[in-house]
Write a protein that holds these residues in place. Structure first.
Motif, mmCIF file in Angstrom:
data_model
loop_
_atom_site.group_PDB
_atom_site.id
_atom_site.type_symbol
_atom_site.label_atom_id
_atom_site.label_comp_id
_atom_site.label_asym_id
_atom_site.label_seq_id
_atom_site.Cartn_x
_atom_site.Cartn_y
_atom_site.Cartn_z
ATOM 1 N N SER A 149 0.926 -1.212 -0.042
ATOM 2 C CA SER A 149 0.150 -0.030 -0.016
ATOM 3 C C SER A 149 0.941 1.262 0.207
ATOM 4 O O SER A 149 1.878 1.269 0.696
ATOM 5 N N SER A 150 0.474 2.216 -0.886
ATOM 6 C CA SER A 150 1.193 3.642 -1.031
ATOM 7 C C SER A 150 2.658 3.162 -1.663
ATOM 8 O O SER A 150 3.449 4.460 -1.207
ATOM 9 N N LYS A 151 2.694 2.354 -2.178
ATOM 10 C CA LYS A 151 3.915 1.907 -2.772
ATOM 11 C C LYS A 151 3.846 1.900 -4.508
ATOM 12 O O LYS A 151 2.816 1.425 -4.859
ATOM 13 N N GLU A 152 5.105 2.217 -5.051
ATOM 14 C CA GLU A 152 5.050 2.046 -6.386
ATOM 15 C C GLU A 152 5.584 0.751 -6.719
ATOM 16 O O GLU A 152 6.748 0.486 -6.304
#
Length: 129
Positions: free
Chosen positions: A108-111
């Motif tokens: 989550s919230s990662k590329e």
């Protein structure tokens, strides 16, 4: 009743040995060419199949009922015949999500970068969303 793995080239597969170790000694490898798929899916003895390269999209098209997640992904890797109709699922999704959770990886919230553009990459894309 027949169960097994559908693909174009399967000589490398360990699936029959794995299924046998788990108690399913009635698991076959089904190597088929694209021109043979319609007849293959129509075989009434066939009750459950796993699908691999290159037939995951063809398998979805052969299903009478498709799980919503598999529909969103655009392919199935598991088909089960229920009441004479093929039901399609994408269990790769669950396997990928479990692997992330088991490894303690939070995306989550990662590329994320997905290498490849086949059916498995579509599955990973939906799972990462």
């Amino acid at each position: 009743m027949k169960f097994g793995l559908l693909g174009r080239t399967l000589g490398h597969s360990f699936s029959p040995r794995i299924h046998s170790a788990l108690g399913n000694t009635n698991y076959e490898l089904f190597e088929r060419e694209p021109s043979q798929l319609q007849e293959f899916f129509a075989d009434p003895e066939l009750q459950g199949i796993n699908i691999t390269i290159p037939y995951k999209v063809n398998a979805l098209e052969a299903c009478d009922v498709v799980d919503p997640r598999a529909e969103r992904i655009g392919c199935v890797n598991t088909m089960v015949r229920k009441d004479g109709k093929w039901h399609g699922y994408n269990t790769d999704y669950d396997g990928f999500v479990f692997t992330l959770q088991h490894a303690g990886i939070d995306v989550s919230s990662k590329e994320c970068i997905i290498l490849g553009d086949g059916a498995s990459s579509a599955t990973v894309h939906v799972a990462l969303e």
